[in-house]
Design an enzyme around this catalytic site. Sequence first.
Site, PDB file in Angstrom:
ATOM      1  N   GLU A   1     -11.499   8.567  -2.445  1.00 12.91           N
ATOM      2  CA  GLU A   1     -11.165   8.703  -3.870  1.00 12.91           C
ATOM      3  C   GLU A   1     -12.295   8.119  -4.703  1.00 12.91           C
ATOM      4  O   GLU A   1     -12.777   7.031  -4.345  1.00 12.91           O
ATOM      5  CB  GLU A   1      -9.858   7.952  -4.166  1.00 12.91           C
ATOM      6  CG  GLU A   1      -8.672   8.519  -3.404  1.00 12.91           C
ATOM      7  CD  GLU A   1      -7.414   7.637  -3.524  1.00 12.91           C
ATOM      8  OE1 GLU A   1      -7.469   6.587  -4.194  1.00 12.91           O
ATOM      9  OE2 GLU A   1      -6.409   8.000  -2.919  1.00 12.91           O
TER      10      GLU A   1
ATOM     11  N   ARG B   1      -1.011   6.296   1.424  1.00 12.73           N
ATOM     12  CA  ARG B   1      -2.472   6.249   1.520  1.00 12.73           C
ATOM     13  C   ARG B   1      -2.985   7.521   2.171  1.00 12.73           C
ATOM     14  O   ARG B   1      -2.353   8.052   3.104  1.00 12.73           O
ATOM     15  CB  ARG B   1      -2.917   5.078   2.407  1.00 12.73           C
ATOM     16  CG  ARG B   1      -2.962   3.733   1.712  1.00 12.73           C
ATOM     17  CD  ARG B   1      -4.013   3.701   0.602  1.00 12.73           C
ATOM     18  NE  ARG B   1      -4.001   2.431  -0.108  1.00 12.73           N
ATOM     19  CZ  ARG B   1      -3.216   2.127  -1.139  1.00 12.73           C
ATOM     20  NH1 ARG B   1      -2.355   3.012  -1.613  1.00 12.73           N
ATOM     21  NH2 ARG B   1      -3.292   0.946  -1.713  1.00 12.73           N
TER      22      ARG B   1
ATOM     23  N   HIS C   1      -4.151   9.395  -7.605  1.00  9.70           N
ATOM     24  CA  HIS C   1      -3.672   8.041  -7.262  1.00  9.70           C
ATOM     25  C   HIS C   1      -2.990   7.383  -8.477  1.00  9.70           C
ATOM     26  O   HIS C   1      -3.423   6.344  -8.974  1.00  9.70           O
ATOM     27  CB  HIS C   1      -4.840   7.175  -6.754  1.00  9.70           C
ATOM     28  CG  HIS C   1      -4.375   6.001  -5.942  1.00  9.70           C
ATOM     29  ND1 HIS C   1      -5.078   5.484  -4.888  1.00  9.70           N
ATOM     30  CD2 HIS C   1      -3.262   5.231  -6.016  1.00  9.70           C
ATOM     31  CE1 HIS C   1      -4.438   4.451  -4.355  1.00  9.70           C
ATOM     32  NE2 HIS C   1      -3.328   4.276  -5.039  1.00  9.70           N
TER      33      HIS C   1
HETATM   34  N1  LIG Z   1       0.131   5.485  -4.552  1.00  9.64           N
HETATM   35  C1  LIG Z   1       0.243   4.277  -5.064  1.00  9.64           C
HETATM   36  O1  LIG Z   1      -0.190   4.049  -6.173  1.00  9.64           O
HETATM   37  C2  LIG Z   1       0.902   3.195  -4.297  1.00  9.64           C
HETATM   38  C3  LIG Z   1       0.857   3.182  -2.937  1.00  9.64           C
HETATM   39  N2  LIG Z   1       1.438   2.174  -2.241  1.00  9.64           N
HETATM   40  C4  LIG Z   1       1.348   2.237  -0.777  1.00  9.64           C
HETATM   41  O2  LIG Z   1       2.648   2.216  -0.251  1.00  9.64           O
HETATM   42  C5  LIG Z   1       2.658   1.419   0.902  1.00  9.64           C
HETATM   43  C6  LIG Z   1       4.043   0.875   1.172  1.00  9.64           C
HETATM   44  O3  LIG Z   1       4.368  -0.128   0.239  1.00  9.64           O
HETATM   45  P1  LIG Z   1       5.656  -1.046   0.436  1.00  9.64           P
HETATM   46  O4  LIG Z   1       6.859  -0.204   0.590  1.00  9.64           O
HETATM   47  O5  LIG Z   1       5.631  -2.012  -0.683  1.00  9.64           O
HETATM   48  O6  LIG Z   1       5.313  -1.782   1.809  1.00  9.64           O
HETATM   49  P2  LIG Z   1       6.353  -2.442   2.816  1.00  9.64           P
HETATM   50  O7  LIG Z   1       5.552  -3.344   3.663  1.00  9.64           O
HETATM   51  O8  LIG Z   1       7.510  -3.010   2.062  1.00  9.64           O
HETATM   52  O9  LIG Z   1       6.879  -1.216   3.681  1.00  9.64           O
HETATM   53  C7  LIG Z   1       6.122  -0.554   4.644  1.00  9.64           C
HETATM   54  C8  LIG Z   1       7.073  -0.105   5.753  1.00  9.64           C
HETATM   55  O10 LIG Z   1       6.369   0.712   6.677  1.00  9.64           O
HETATM   56  C9  LIG Z   1       6.915   0.453   7.958  1.00  9.64           C
HETATM   57  N3  LIG Z   1       6.001   0.929   8.993  1.00  9.64           N
HETATM   58  C10 LIG Z   1       4.801   0.426   9.365  1.00  9.64           C
HETATM   59  N4  LIG Z   1       4.271   1.157  10.359  1.00  9.64           N
HETATM   60  C11 LIG Z   1       5.143   2.159  10.620  1.00  9.64           C
HETATM   61  C12 LIG Z   1       5.146   3.257  11.527  1.00  9.64           C
HETATM   62  N5  LIG Z   1       4.143   3.464  12.357  1.00  9.64           N
HETATM   63  N6  LIG Z   1       6.211   4.095  11.516  1.00  9.64           N
HETATM   64  C13 LIG Z   1       7.233   3.909  10.657  1.00  9.64           C
HETATM   65  N7  LIG Z   1       7.287   2.871   9.777  1.00  9.64           N
HETATM   66  C14 LIG Z   1       6.256   2.020   9.757  1.00  9.64           C
HETATM   67  C15 LIG Z   1       7.126  -1.043   7.949  1.00  9.64           C
HETATM   68  O11 LIG Z   1       8.037  -1.450   8.942  1.00  9.64           O
HETATM   69  C16 LIG Z   1       7.650  -1.271   6.545  1.00  9.64           C
HETATM   70  O12 LIG Z   1       9.054  -1.236   6.498  1.00  9.64           O
HETATM   71  C17 LIG Z   1       1.604   0.338   0.597  1.00  9.64           C
HETATM   72  O13 LIG Z   1       1.058  -0.183   1.780  1.00  9.64           O
HETATM   73  C18 LIG Z   1       0.575   1.064  -0.213  1.00  9.64           C
HETATM   74  O14 LIG Z   1      -0.436   1.535   0.643  1.00  9.64           O
HETATM   75  C19 LIG Z   1       2.125   1.161  -2.868  1.00  9.64           C
HETATM   76  C20 LIG Z   1       2.207   1.131  -4.221  1.00  9.64           C
HETATM   77  C21 LIG Z   1       1.587   2.126  -5.062  1.00  9.64           C
HETATM   78  O1  LIG Z   2      -0.606  -0.950  -5.074  1.00 11.50           O
HETATM   79  C1  LIG Z   2      -1.065  -0.084  -4.343  1.00 11.50           C
HETATM   80  O2  LIG Z   2      -1.067  -0.143  -3.108  1.00 11.50           O
HETATM   81  C2  LIG Z   2      -1.656   1.103  -4.937  1.00 11.50           C
HETATM   82  O3  LIG Z   2      -1.986   2.028  -4.232  1.00 11.50           O
HETATM   83  C3  LIG Z   2      -1.925   1.138  -6.389  1.00 11.50           C
HETATM   84  O4  LIG Z   2      -3.300   1.366  -6.544  1.00 11.50           O
HETATM   85  P1  LIG Z   2      -4.003   1.151  -7.974  1.00 11.50           P
HETATM   86  O5  LIG Z   2      -3.794  -0.314  -8.320  1.00 11.50           O
HETATM   87  O6  LIG Z   2      -3.323   2.036  -8.939  1.00 11.50           O
HETATM   88  O7  LIG Z   2      -5.445   1.465  -7.768  1.00 11.50           O
END
Ligand SMILES: NC(=O)C1=CN([C@@H]2O[C@H](COP(=O)(O)OP(=O)(O)OC[C@H]3O[C@@H](n4cnc5c(N)ncnc54)[C@H](O)[C@@H]3O)[C@@H](O)[C@H]2O)C=CC1
Ligand SMILES: O=C(O)C(=O)COP(=O)(O)O
Length: 587
Positions: A276, A247, A298
């Site tokens: 965004e 993010r 994104h």
């Molecule tokens: N660019 C995109 O399209 C996408 C972005 N995302 C983003 O990726 C993020 C992560 O997704 P997941 O891996 O599924 O979540 P998750 O919950 O499985 O993993 C997040 C990890 O971050 C760790 N964490 C939290 N605070 C921390 C800190 N201060 N220092 C170090 N580690 C810390 C947690 O312990 C956890 O292991 C989502 O929250 C979302 O914002 C997810 C999917 C697509």
């Molecule tokens: O799943 C997430 O956290 C994402 O960031 C994906 O975002 P989007 O559904 O592609 O707008």
Amino acid sequence: MSPSADTPSPPPSPSHRPKILVPEKVSSEGLALLRSLYEVDTRTGLSASDLLELIPSYHGLIVRSETQVTAELLAAGRKLRVVARAGVGVDNINVDAATKHGIIVVNSPAGNIVAAAEHTIALLLATARNVGRADASVKAGKWERSKLVGIEVGHKTLGIIGLGKVGMKVARMAIGLGMKVTALDPYASPEVAKGAGVSLVSSLAELLPTVDFLTIHTPLLASTLNLLGEAELQKMKPTSRVLNVARGGVYNEEALLKALDEGWIAGAGLDVFTKEPLVEGSAAAKLAAHPKVVATPHLGASTVEAQENVSMDVCTQVLEILRGGLPTAAVNAPLILPEEYRRLQPFVKLVEKMGSLYTQHFARTQGGMVGGRRFELSYHGELAGISNTRPLFAALVKGLVSSISDAGGRDVNIVNATLITKDRGIAIDEKHVRDDGGAHASAVTLRSFEAGAEEQVIEGYVSGKAIFISKLDRFTANFHPDGTLLVLHNYDEPGKIGNVGLVVGKHGINIRFMQVAGLNQEARAKAEASVADGPVEGEAEGAAVGGGQQLTKEALMILGVDGEVTKEVLEELGKAEGILDVSLVRL
Ligand SMILES: NC(=O)C1=CN([C@@H]2O[C@H](COP(=O)(O)OP(=O)(O)OC[C@H]3O[C@@H](n4cnc5c(N)ncnc54)[C@H](O)[C@@H]3O)[C@@H](O)[C@H]2O)C=CC1
Ligand SMILES: O=C(O)C(=O)COP(=O)(O)O
């Protein structure tokens, strides 16, 4: 004639069918499921005010990352029963407001994680090999081979902050590319990390100077906003490159711009930004246009496969919820069932706050990890007689992970708490201690152990409906675990309080209450004994005696504050004379 119990009720007539609004592009596979029973309106391009005007007639809302689901929108959605996030991050949804209005929020916790991890690898290689610039240059009719020499990723070190679902996939893919992977995540299970060939470190200071590439996969939370600012970027190698498919805002965008301009780092691959689409003239827009940056709009989750997955995941849940069933991935499911509410609610609140206090106080000040740790939760006095402690167990897990999970711990509930502890390698033993609860009718103690280290303790009790912390570490206290707290470990000498008051006052922070917690009896006796024993062999006499006397004067200053406590305030407090360490706790 009314239909009998085993005759399925006829589908509602089209005019009475529940309505679902889809203001973003969501894959048709899942929506087709819904169309047989509900009226589904896909209307992209709506403004915030259009949405506000339309929402009162809808029962369900399905969004991605672009729609801001604000408290105002949720309040206007009088018929709304479910908000579905076709993806992972729920930072664009006011989950607290949804809970307040009894609206269920669901997401797709795993549908797009492969896509996000693969996009991270795409940006890793693109930044290493100048793919973006090279493509633009060829399209402009040039042939600039010597200007666009890259670096290899094999044998280089990738640092990962946030070793969750996406982070772990990125780690495995990077190892496949021949990279060494080091990660920082206080909640990661050390065993799972080791099994995947990832070495865990416990601080940014340890991680940053060693990595050639850095990627972040944490959610955007109060604790991860601006996690990487100027001070952190300056600790990196000038040849290093950073990636963000999590993010916008986890890296401070102004600081990142400066780091690229001044050569503190060599490049960046960015998929996400604080605002965004990009706003002209903003730091985010300057970053996207920067020659050392590869930028994508994104796109992390934008693959055909991921969009089909998340659409099916959330539409199935919307279908279930609107016909009275249960979701599989609720972000705001209950921690406590209505029948247990009156009796256990204050204790649930207390234990949750104790967990959150543990993470924010101990894990930060004592460099501890939460993942892989062993905890003991003991119930004293009348509470020891309660047999169903599931809500208390779940409350502890929720508190422990609240400052690090995507939904601020709201996704922890009585159904999934045990699973979460397994994933994180956390062990929690519950003990019913049939004593008199000490000075209180019922009390709770949280202990955490680690071989070779002092145990960490938090104790609390309930009086009427109010909750109190009575012990924090080796100190006897008595405060409400509520709001923003500054916990300062210090030598209890004249002048300390004034110094601290000056620093917070200078930054416009208001002190709601202040308490000095002294060493408890056991800790005081230990400290006095160490003074009486005199210097330890090999230590200079004066230093040891002086140190011992200081030890008996240790105290915790606990300040309840209003106002923004920035990193600078914490640094200033940490440098004040006699202050040993400071933690900021938001409860
Ligand atoms: N660019 C995109 O399209 C996408 C972005 N995302 C983003 O990726 C993020 C992560 O997704 P997941 O891996 O599924 O979540 P998750 O919950 O499985 O993993 C997040 C990890 O971050 C760790 N964490 C939290 N605070 C921390 C800190 N201060 N220092 C170090 N580690 C810390 C947690 O312990 C956890 O292991 C989502 O929250 C979302 O914002 C997810 C999917 C697509
Ligand atoms: O799943 C997430 O956290 C994402 O960031 C994906 O975002 P989007 O559904 O592609 O707008």
